[in-house]
Design an enzyme around this catalytic site. Structure first.
Site, PDB file in Angstrom:
ATOM      1  N   LYS A 207       0.850  -1.191   0.000  1.00 18.76           N
ATOM      2  CA  LYS A 207       0.000   0.000   0.000  1.00 18.76           C
ATOM      3  C   LYS A 207       0.887   1.243   0.000  1.00 18.76           C
ATOM      4  O   LYS A 207       1.370   1.684   1.038  1.00 18.76           O
ATOM      5  CB  LYS A 207      -0.937   0.036   1.212  1.00 18.76           C
ATOM      6  CG  LYS A 207      -2.041   1.048   0.987  1.00 18.76           C
ATOM      7  CD  LYS A 207      -2.429   1.858   2.190  1.00 18.76           C
ATOM      8  CE  LYS A 207      -1.470   2.868   2.658  1.00 18.76           C
ATOM      9  NZ  LYS A 207      -1.236   4.045   1.783  1.00 18.76           N
ATOM     10  N   GLY A 265       3.229   4.357  13.087  1.00 15.26           N
ATOM     11  CA  GLY A 265       3.728   3.027  13.468  1.00 15.26           C
ATOM     12  C   GLY A 265       3.024   2.516  14.714  1.00 15.26           C
ATOM     13  O   GLY A 265       2.641   1.339  14.801  1.00 15.26           O
ATOM     14  N   GLU A 284      10.078   1.002  10.337  1.00 20.64           N
ATOM     15  CA  GLU A 284      11.140   1.995  10.103  1.00 20.64           C
ATOM     16  C   GLU A 284      10.489   3.358  10.296  1.00 20.64           C
ATOM     17  O   GLU A 284       9.698   3.798   9.454  1.00 20.64           O
ATOM     18  CB  GLU A 284      11.674   1.870   8.672  1.00 20.64           C
ATOM     19  CG  GLU A 284      12.319   0.538   8.353  1.00 20.64           C
ATOM     20  CD  GLU A 284      13.612   0.307   9.116  1.00 20.64           C
ATOM     21  OE1 GLU A 284      14.225   1.298   9.549  1.00 20.64           O
ATOM     22  OE2 GLU A 284      13.975  -0.859   9.301  1.00 20.64           O
ATOM     23  N   CYS A 319      14.376  10.344   6.572  1.00 19.30           N
ATOM     24  CA  CYS A 319      14.344   9.969   7.990  1.00 19.30           C
ATOM     25  C   CYS A 319      15.698  10.135   8.652  1.00 19.30           C
ATOM     26  O   CYS A 319      15.783  10.182   9.866  1.00 19.30           O
ATOM     27  CB  CYS A 319      13.872   8.528   8.107  1.00 19.30           C
ATOM     28  SG  CYS A 319      14.768   7.456   6.990  1.00 19.30           S
ATOM     29  N   GLU A 422      10.903  15.833  15.329  1.00 18.67           N
ATOM     30  CA  GLU A 422      11.368  15.655  13.958  1.00 18.67           C
ATOM     31  C   GLU A 422      10.719  16.759  13.111  1.00 18.67           C
ATOM     32  O   GLU A 422       9.489  16.844  13.054  1.00 18.67           O
ATOM     33  CB  GLU A 422      10.936  14.283  13.419  1.00 18.67           C
ATOM     34  CG  GLU A 422      11.335  14.070  11.972  1.00 18.67           C
ATOM     35  CD  GLU A 422      10.860  12.740  11.378  1.00 18.67           C
ATOM     36  OE1 GLU A 422       9.704  12.339  11.641  1.00 18.67           O
ATOM     37  OE2 GLU A 422      11.637  12.124  10.634  1.00 18.67           O
TER      38      GLU A 422
HETATM   39  P1  NAD Z   1       3.067   8.504   7.378  1.00 17.20           P
HETATM   40  O1  NAD Z   1       3.286   7.750   8.628  1.00 17.20           O
HETATM   41  O2  NAD Z   1       2.092   9.611   7.364  1.00 17.20           O
HETATM   42  O3  NAD Z   1       2.602   7.531   6.180  1.00 17.20           O
HETATM   43  C1  NAD Z   1       3.348   6.388   5.808  1.00 17.20           C
HETATM   44  C2  NAD Z   1       2.407   5.352   5.217  1.00 17.20           C
HETATM   45  O4  NAD Z   1       1.494   4.913   6.236  1.00 17.20           O
HETATM   46  C3  NAD Z   1       1.524   5.880   4.077  1.00 17.20           C
HETATM   47  O5  NAD Z   1       1.356   4.870   3.111  1.00 17.20           O
HETATM   48  C4  NAD Z   1       0.199   6.169   4.778  1.00 17.20           C
HETATM   49  O6  NAD Z   1      -0.911   6.136   3.910  1.00 17.20           O
HETATM   50  C5  NAD Z   1       0.147   5.023   5.781  1.00 17.20           C
HETATM   51  N1  NAD Z   1      -0.716   5.245   6.940  1.00 17.20           N
HETATM   52  C6  NAD Z   1      -1.054   6.423   7.516  1.00 17.20           C
HETATM   53  N2  NAD Z   1      -1.880   6.196   8.570  1.00 17.20           N
HETATM   54  C7  NAD Z   1      -2.064   4.845   8.653  1.00 17.20           C
HETATM   55  C8  NAD Z   1      -2.808   4.002   9.532  1.00 17.20           C
HETATM   56  N3  NAD Z   1      -3.535   4.485  10.535  1.00 17.20           N
HETATM   57  N4  NAD Z   1      -2.747   2.669   9.329  1.00 17.20           N
HETATM   58  C9  NAD Z   1      -2.006   2.157   8.338  1.00 17.20           C
HETATM   59  N5  NAD Z   1      -1.288   2.908   7.462  1.00 17.20           N
HETATM   60  C10 NAD Z   1      -1.309   4.244   7.637  1.00 17.20           C
HETATM   61  O7  NAD Z   1       4.514   8.998   6.933  1.00 17.20           O
HETATM   62  P2  NAD Z   1       4.924   9.912   5.715  1.00 17.20           P
HETATM   63  O8  NAD Z   1       4.514  11.316   5.985  1.00 17.20           O
HETATM   64  O9  NAD Z   1       4.476   9.269   4.449  1.00 17.20           O
HETATM   65  O10 NAD Z   1       6.530   9.780   5.796  1.00 17.20           O
HETATM   66  C11 NAD Z   1       7.313  10.577   6.621  1.00 17.20           C
HETATM   67  C12 NAD Z   1       7.739   9.832   7.875  1.00 17.20           C
HETATM   68  O11 NAD Z   1       8.350   8.594   7.521  1.00 17.20           O
HETATM   69  C13 NAD Z   1       8.798  10.593   8.645  1.00 17.20           C
HETATM   70  O12 NAD Z   1       8.525  10.514  10.019  1.00 17.20           O
HETATM   71  C14 NAD Z   1      10.092   9.844   8.305  1.00 17.20           C
HETATM   72  O13 NAD Z   1      11.106   9.995   9.256  1.00 17.20           O
HETATM   73  C15 NAD Z   1       9.591   8.441   8.187  1.00 17.20           C
HETATM   74  N6  NAD Z   1      10.508   7.612   7.372  1.00 17.20           N
HETATM   75  C16 NAD Z   1      11.268   6.669   7.998  1.00 17.20           C
HETATM   76  C17 NAD Z   1      12.186   5.916   7.258  1.00 17.20           C
HETATM   77  C18 NAD Z   1      13.079   4.890   7.920  1.00 17.20           C
HETATM   78  O14 NAD Z   1      13.778   4.168   7.212  1.00 17.20           O
HETATM   79  N7  NAD Z   1      13.088   4.799   9.245  1.00 17.20           N
HETATM   80  C19 NAD Z   1      12.285   6.126   5.883  1.00 17.20           C
HETATM   81  C20 NAD Z   1      11.479   7.092   5.284  1.00 17.20           C
HETATM   82  C21 NAD Z   1      10.582   7.826   6.044  1.00 17.20           C
END
Ligand code: NAD
Length: 534
Positions: A207, A265, A284, A319, A422
């Protein structure tokens, strides 16, 4: 082979102001529509169609079918059927490896086009995607090779009663995996997960985020062209709280692998528990990377170049982007002066242009969140050294995009939001430390523990300090290095589990243990019980 449906929605509006752009920010190509990718074909039975927006211009890039719980359910059931058929899950690992190498080659051939799509859907500079995407096929090759050689090699543990028994341990795939990915490196992060999931013999439902689902859909099509059987890789873009949540809760999913924010997460972990599901979980999550710049760095200039790259590539939206820059007191004044001069000279412009340094951030919502965080940081006592605003009117070519000037703050205490939170954008804080111990304490004063870096020319110090940092990834005199063979993951609120390398392969498989009794002697624990009553 079916292709994404092309709709001639018409020519996109061009920006009137172009002082900063040699070519128009807007694309003149027709709007492409993408369906869901399910059971080896584009399908159109999604609940909704959404428009993917170019953050540099606010204009439409493509439309995409967006799924909800019922589309996720159908995709998971299809993936389960594909797993049970054994076509992929029981294929010899070397045969899977050959298909993954074919996919890597097809992906390589598509990279120029995919890099442009990435830039249009995320606003990140094309120059950066050209560098990043060139490496992405290596994840398919690495994990394919690992599965074909070492990954499925078994063990014979030396049992205490080994004279009478043989114990064989081997690895097996898990089943259907649910992969939930973010928008910030759409293709890289999806490929990291898909490569290892496939090499291990799993099937999956992916997804991707609605902000940037296009290259992930194309990846699924490329894998299909390479010979990955239908149903093995299903892609259902959709909203997180509905589609993502349904995937996390689905009873047929054996592993959830998520990359995104820490709060999301935790929501996913809660949903899995609410649904009564015990399953493998990789997360992650967010970061707030510290960089320690010691006075014995080879040169202040080199460290400034390194920090600018660490902080502002991808407009600070990775990240592991440098966020908390900690500089030893002796060189702080010179470092600050040089860094601010460099940051002020960075070119904020059309991300398609080769000499652009920073593109926009992903969305209006994210732009406003960054503005709010900087405002609160200033209210809490931080001092603004540069940036801290949207580009002024003189840069009117950027007016329609979500641009934010690269920003440096100082006088930031550990309690200040700019230090504690962050900030997912081009914003860093600059602080000083005196002793090595103080520097380490400041670096570790965070709930996150993903990336961290050290600038020094003393190898003893580099090693000593690295071992004290509570970070999963540490770079010395460099930043952002990522390789399919090297583990990637965080400490603390930055997540659990590891991507890349054998670590990831183990997370996508589990062991079976078979014990065979080889003794000729008869075994009878209870003895001859019938004799007791005779
Ligand atoms: P996000 O958490 O908003 O979304 C990530 C994914 O989760 C998307 O596909 C979103 O649709 C889905 N999602 C959102 N709410 C959900 C729920 N309740 N249940 C299931 N899925 C859900 O993150 P973002 O804004 O897309 O990305 C930025 C964040 O990701 C930052 O905090 C960044 O640090 C982190 N990140 C971490 C890594 C790593 O390797 N640790 C890599 C890239 C990004």
């Amino acid at each position: 082979m079916s292709r994404p449906l092309v709709r001639t929605v018409g020519t996109l509006v061009r920006s009137a102001c172009r002082q900063f752009s040699a070519v128009p920010l807007a694309s003149a190509s027709p709007l492409v529509h993408y369906g869901l990718w399910v059971d080896g074909a584009w399908v159109e039975n999604a609940s909704e169609t959404v428009t993917v927006e170019n953050p540099a211009t606010g204009e439409a890039v493509a439309t995409v079918a967006s799924g909800g719980a019922s589309e996720i359910d159908a995709a998971v059931r299809g993936a389960r059927r594909a797993f049970d058929s054994g076509e992929w899950s029981e294929m010899p690992p070397r045969a899977r490896c050959r298909i993954l190498f074919r996919a890597a080659e097809l992906l390589r051939n598509s990279l120029p086009e995919l890099a442009e799509i990435e830039t249009r859907q995320t606003g990140r500079c094309l120059r950066e995607y050209k560098a990043q995407l060139g490496r992405v096929p290596e994840w398919l090759e690495y994990q394919g090779s690992y599965a074909a050689t070492k990954g499925f090699e078994g063990r014979l543990p030396p049992l205490v009663d080994g004279a009478d028994h043989v114990n064989l341990v081997w690895r097996v795939p898990l089943g259907v995996c649910g992969l939930i990915t973010p928008w910030n490196h759409p293709l890289l992060i999806a490929t990291k997960k898909v490569a290892v999931a496939l090499a291990a013999g799993n099937t999956m439902v992916l997804k991707p985020p609605l902000e940037a689902p296009l290259t992930v859909l194309r990846l699924a099509e490329i894998l299909h062209q390479a010979g990955v059987p239908p149903g093995t890789v299903q892609v259902v873009p959709g909203p997180g709280p509905t589609a993502g949540d349904a995937l996390a809760r689905h009873p047929l999913v054996e592993r959830v692998d998520f990359t995104g924010g820490t709060v999301t997460g935790l929501n996913i972990a809660r949903s899995m528990a609410d649904a009564g599901r015990v399953r493998s979980f990789g997360a992650e999550l967010g970061g707030n990377a510290p960089i320690l710049v010691f006075a014995d760095a080879r040169s202040v200039e080199e460290a400034v170049d390194g920090v600018a790259f660490a902080a502002f590539v991808a407009s600070g939206q990775t990240c592991v982007s440098a966020k908390r820059v900690l500089v030893q007191r002796e060189i702080k004044a010179e470092f600050q002066e040089r860094l601010v001069a460099k940051v002020k000279a960075l070119r904020l412009a059309d991300p398609m242009l080769p000499d652009t340094d920073l593109g926009p951030v992903i969305s209006q919502t994210q732009l406003e969140r960054i503005e709010g965080q900087v405002k609160r940081a200033l209210e809490a006592g931080a001092e603004l050294l540069c940036g801290g605003r949207r580009p002024g009117r003189e840069r009117c070519a950027l007016e329609k995009g979500y641009f934010y000037e690269p920003t440096v703050l100082t006088n930031v205490s550990p309690e200040n939001p700019a230090f504690a939170e962050e900030i997912f954008g081009p914003v860093i804080s600059l602080s000083e430390f005196q002793s090595e111990q103080e520097g380490i304490a400041l670096a570790n004063a965070s709930q996150y523990g993903l990336g961290g870096a050290i600038w020094t020319s003393d190898v003893r110090r580099a090693h000593r300090v690295a071992k004290k940092l509570r970070c999963g990834l540490i770079w010395v005199n460099c930043h952002h290095r990522n390789d399919p063979s090297s583990p990637w993951g965080g400490f603390g609120q930055s997540g659990i589990g590891r991507e890349n390398g054998p670590d990831a392969f183990e997370e996508y498989t589990t062991t079976q243990s078979l014990t065979i009794r080889t003794s000729e002697a008869r075994e009878n624990w209870f003895g001859d019980v019938n004799a007791r009553y005779s």
